[in-house]
Design a protein around this motif. Structure first.
Motif, PDB file in Angstrom:
ATOM      1  N   ASP B  43       0.883  -1.164   0.000  1.00  0.00           N
ATOM      2  CA  ASP B  43       0.000   0.000   0.000  1.00  0.00           C
ATOM      3  C   ASP B  43       0.925   1.218   0.000  1.00  0.00           C
ATOM      4  OD1 ASP B  43      -2.167   1.807   0.284  1.00  0.00           O
ATOM      5  OD2 ASP B  43      -3.299   0.298   1.394  1.00  0.00           O
ATOM      6  N   TRP B  76       2.164   5.417  -5.748  1.00  0.00           N
ATOM      7  CA  TRP B  76       0.877   5.926  -6.245  1.00  0.00           C
ATOM      8  C   TRP B  76       0.882   5.855  -7.769  1.00  0.00           C
ATOM      9  CZ3 TRP B  76      -3.462   6.107  -3.912  1.00  0.00           C
ATOM     10  CH2 TRP B  76      -4.511   6.896  -4.385  1.00  0.00           C
ATOM     11  N   TRP B 527      -7.865   1.370  -2.956  1.00  0.00           N
ATOM     12  CA  TRP B 527      -8.226   2.789  -3.118  1.00  0.00           C
ATOM     13  C   TRP B 527      -9.325   2.931  -4.157  1.00  0.00           C
ATOM     14  CZ3 TRP B 527      -5.799   6.658  -0.248  1.00  0.00           C
ATOM     15  CH2 TRP B 527      -4.725   6.214   0.533  1.00  0.00           C
ATOM     16  N   GLN B 528     -10.359   3.696  -3.784  1.00  0.00           N
ATOM     17  CA  GLN B 528     -11.467   3.920  -4.711  1.00  0.00           C
ATOM     18  C   GLN B 528     -10.991   4.517  -6.033  1.00  0.00           C
ATOM     19  OE1 GLN B 528     -14.595   2.941  -4.552  1.00  0.00           O
ATOM     20  NE2 GLN B 528     -14.065   1.913  -2.636  1.00  0.00           N
ATOM     21  N   GLU B 529      -9.894   5.290  -5.967  1.00  0.00           N
ATOM     22  CA  GLU B 529      -9.381   5.927  -7.173  1.00  0.00           C
ATOM     23  C   GLU B 529      -9.027   4.889  -8.248  1.00  0.00           C
ATOM     24  OE1 GLU B 529      -8.608   6.726  -4.126  1.00  0.00           O
ATOM     25  OE2 GLU B 529      -7.947   8.804  -3.910  1.00  0.00           O
TER      26      GLU B 529
END
Lengths: 221, 610
Positions: B43, B76, B527-529
């Motif tokens: 993560d 990310w 992550w919703q993204e």
């Protein structure tokens, strides 16, 4: 109680710490060193720490200045070593003294700007850049805080630009620029090159601050 | 610094996450070590650096002579894309060296949705995803953490799973690795030897046969691997490592404070809670040691926030004494002491009021269910009277913000139970009206519901998750029943919980689905993204598997589970008995009141010190 000014180096991995990260880091550095900072009075007390001239993310510096106040009397000469021992990699305190001038009298900034050219430095690069710096105005477009685009003339804020060295794919010069009100981020000079001499536009720009000066060009203390 | 990295960093969000160099990060001379370990957290940096387990293992490994342990986190999306474009492989934060050059890569996996991030990290490191495609020239890939009590969905990707707590297992792994190198064993031989160590599960040494209906017919250990692998734990918390000197992130992370772990395990036995069973039995740290650690850790880090951490901090025997011990230091050093996971009882509320300084943060309670009947069924030992009592104290003391957490879709749940949630929220509002010391500031009540996910090693491991449409109907029912203006209702996205339910009890055939979803672009799906259920459904279809088989099917007693070769100490017949009691809405007393005979005492020599 002491009111002190600290000079520190920010380089290596630390160049990616933002202004807020740096303030948070300093709060903890002082606590680790066992130095109690004076706090503001009010509902949300915060430690009295002021960075003289926020450093843009990604730029290095040999001359960052931090003003702070401690609760106890501190021996300024011993502080750089005590603080450096508990700092993250890339930050190192080099000097500490009683401020001589208020921060608003900080007028000029000296920095080393390196243009990187992946295909090697273009021919007659120095001459081209010298000619550019010699112009009467260097207007670029810059985003303001309100996100709108505004025209800014860099030329009046650029006091001096001197060649330092040329090594392979890198070309380095030293600039003296206005530090504040308004200040010039030396990295913006590359913007001007992109606009007015696209053949000389670098692939990457590195900036390292060298010195903070007062308006007479003497070291800012 | 790598030139490619230097070019990338100014272009990505929060580059400080990708450079290391924090105070307390361990840098060793590569020439002076013989074993390089990459501790990987699937993560982001902000989440991973908030994990206490990671800090413990980092400290344990770096405390070993000749071992250098570094960290790696999932980048990310912007960074990931830039790294791939520049051909920059995933690297250890301390040295910047590519993960491929490490001896051992260890993943800490706490959550099923992180599986896919693990694949992304392996791929970014330039390693083949499948264990079978890697040889002795490549790092050994191990995994541990709560989600590894059923490691089957990732069985094809990891070489080795460490079950339980890693403090003692990792040093054992290091010696095994050194032994293997000295003796010149190949990867296969190393894994065969690993399987002989307690708590070491080697998925490739188990053959799984399936019935035609997709259930498991047999699990056969191969090449001398044991029939059952039992988790390992730290028996004496006072002698276990605590990270007093740890990394202080320079950039903001989620839990940016000293975390004082007061005990492991939980005496409660809430029937939905996996942690409550797999971390059994309870093992406490002594009060005086905790006071000492707390002070030292604050001084060493410069943190001014400290939190007591456990599954249920109110159950620490001498909590008052511990707070008494810490309070003078905290007051003097302006350290804010917080106590999350408190129970809603009078004692806890008084304690909280005592420690509260300045701003009154919101109160959080987790009744989990809206009626006493259902709370009894799930063994959530909280009565509405407890809650009311706590709220009376809180509201008269000036608090004005309350969060309530519930689950929808618990076994035996009826519409009556759901409407009970709305009623509870109304009671909170009424209680505030009757008791608030200052009504001018208004009241904020937040009701949040998640969708119940049945997990392995719980009494509900045999249960079906309710279908998505039914979950959505229940959300709507509750949404319409909540009318008070002061109450805000949030509900959890159904798509994520559905996939979580599929993966939680998945078998190793899901490995193909994970790989397929990864090829189709899944990565940081916690992550919703980034999460997109349709991508997963396509992957299931491409592999010819039905996700509902995993999420929405009631298992029969005696069915062989994908995780049946694993033992966490709690016996299956105990879990089944708990399930039957759930259907009768009969609560089970906590471990301290009466031993329920779950079996976890066998892990600590016969007697639990609850």
């Amino acid at each position: 109680m002491s009111k002190l000014r600290l000079c520190f180096v920010k380089e290596g991995p630390a160049v990616y710490l933002s202004h807020l990260d740096l303030l948070r880091t300093f709060q903890r550095v002082f606590l680790r060193a066992g130095i109690a900072l004076r706090h503001s009075q009010g509902f949300h007390p915060h430690p009295l720490l002021t960075l003289a001239l926020p450093l843009p993310l990604g730029q290095a510096s040999s001359c960052e200045v931090l003003d702070f106040e401690t609760n106890s009397e501190e021996d300024a000469a011993a502080l750089p070593e005590r603080l450096s021992a508990v700092m993250p990699a890339g930050i190192r305190a080099v000097d500490c003294w009683m401020p001589e001038k208020p921060l608003r009298e900080l007028a000029l900034l000296q920095a080393e700007v390196t243009f990187c050219y992946d295909q090697g430095t273009p021919p007659a690069c120095w001459q081209g850049l010298e000619a550019l710096w010699g112009r009467e105005s260097l207007i670029i477009q810059k985003r303001t805080k309100r996100k709108a685009l505004a025209d800014v003339d860099l030329r009046p804020m650029l006091r001096e630009a001197v060649p330092v060295r040329e090594a392979g794919e890198e070309l380095t010069f030293r600039v003296t620029v206005q530090a504040q009100e308004p200040g010039l981020n030396p990295a913006l000079l590359a913007e001007a090159v992109r606009l007015y001499a696209p053949a000389l536009a670098p692939d990457f720009v590195r900036v390292r601050r060298l010195a903070l000066l007062d308006k007479t060009g003497k070291a800012f203390r | 610094m790598d030139k490619r990295l230097e070019r990338i960093l100014p272009r990505v969000q929060k580059p400080a996450r990708y450079v290391g160099g924090e105070y307390g990060a361990v840098v060793k001379d590569p020439a002076g070590v013989d074993l390089r370990f990459a501790l990987c957290f699937p993560d982001t940096y902000e989440i991973g650096m908030s994990n206490l387990g990671l800090r413990i293992l980092y400290g344990v490994l770096n405390g070993m002579e000749g071992v250098w342990c570094e960290r790696a986190f999932a980048p990310w999306g912007d960074m990931e894309a830039a790294m791939r474009e520049a051909g920059l492989p995933l690297y250890g934060l301390e040295s910047g060296d590519s993960l491929r050059d490490f001896d051992i890569i260890g993943f800490s996996i706490g959550y099923e949705m992180a599986y896919i991030a693990m694949l992304d990290m392996l791929d970014l490191a330039g390693l083949p995803l499948r264990s079978a495609d890697r040889d002795g020239s490549m790092p050994l890939v191990v995994a541990g953490g709560t989600a590894m009590y059923n490691a089957e969905p990732v069985a094809d990707f990891v070489d080795l799973v460490l079950l339980g707590e890693g403090e003692d297992e990792l040093p054992a792994l290091v010696s095994l690795y050194r032994r293997a190198r000295q003796a010149g064993w190949d990867r296969r031989a190393l894994l065969r030897e690993a399987a002989k160590l307690p708590g070491f599960y080697v998925p490739s040494l188990y053959q799984i046969d399936y019935h035609e209906d997709g259930t498991i017919a047999a699990i056969t250990p191969l090449e001398g691997a044991p029939a059952t692998v039992t988790k390992q734990l730290v028996a004496d918390m006072d002698r276990s490592y605590f990270p007093v000197h740890t990394i202080v992130p320079s950039t903001e992370v989620v839990h940016d404070r000293v975390t004082l772990e007061v005990f492991r395990g939980c005496i409660r036995g809430c029937r939905f809670c996996q942690a409550g069973f797999v971390y059994r039995p309870v093992r406490c740290r002594s009060k005086d040691l905790l006071v000492q650690y707390g002070q030292e850790a604050c001084r060493a880090s410069g943190y001014q926030e400290m939190t007591l951490s456990s599954l249920s901090t109110s159950d620490y025997r001498d909590l008052t004494g511990l707070c008494d011990g810490l309070e003078p230091f905290c007051r003097e050093q302006h350290v804010n002491l917080s106590l999350p996971s408190l129970r809603a009882d009078t004692f806890s509320m008084e304690l909280m009021q005592r420690l509260q300084r300045g701003r009154k943060a919101g109160l959080t309670f987790a009744p989990e269910a809206g009626t006493q009947r259902l709370r009894d069924a799930i063994n959530k030992n909280l009565t509405e009277e407890d809650l009311q009592q706590s709220l009376r104290t809180a509201f008269s003391g000036g608090w004005n913000s309350v969060k309530l957490y519930f689950m929808l879709g618990l076994p035996t749940e009826t519409d009556e139970d759901i409407l009970g949630i709305a009623r509870m929220a109304d009671h909170v509002v009424r209680c505030w009206r009757e008791n608030a010391s200052n009504k001018n500031r208004g009241l904020r009540v937040t009701v949040s519901t998640s969708w119940f996910v049945p997990k392995p090693f719980t009494p509900f491991q045999w249960e079906a998750q309710i279908p998505l449409e039914e979950y959505e109907r229940r959300v709507k029912l509750l949404r319409e029943a909540i009318t008070a203006r002061a109450v805000t209702y949030n509900w959890h996205d159904g798509d994520t919980s559905f996939l979580e339910a599929v993966l939680a009890r998945g078998d190793r055939r899901l490995g193909r689905v994970l790989e397929e979803a990864f090829r189709r672009g899944a990565k940081l799906d916690a992550w919703q993204e980034y999460f997109d259920l349709s991508r997963w459904l396509d992957a299931f279809a491409a592999c010819g598997l039905d996700p509902a088989f995993y999420a929405g099917r009631v298992r029969q007693r005696g069915e062989i589970f994908p995780w049946s070769m694993i033992a966490c100490g709690v016996r299956e017949d105990y879990l089944w008995r708990e399930r039957e009691r759930a259907y009768q809405s009969v609560p089970t007393p906590d471990c301290r009141t009466a031993c329920g005979g779950c079996g976890a005492n066998s892990l600590v020599g016969g007697t639990c010190h609850v």
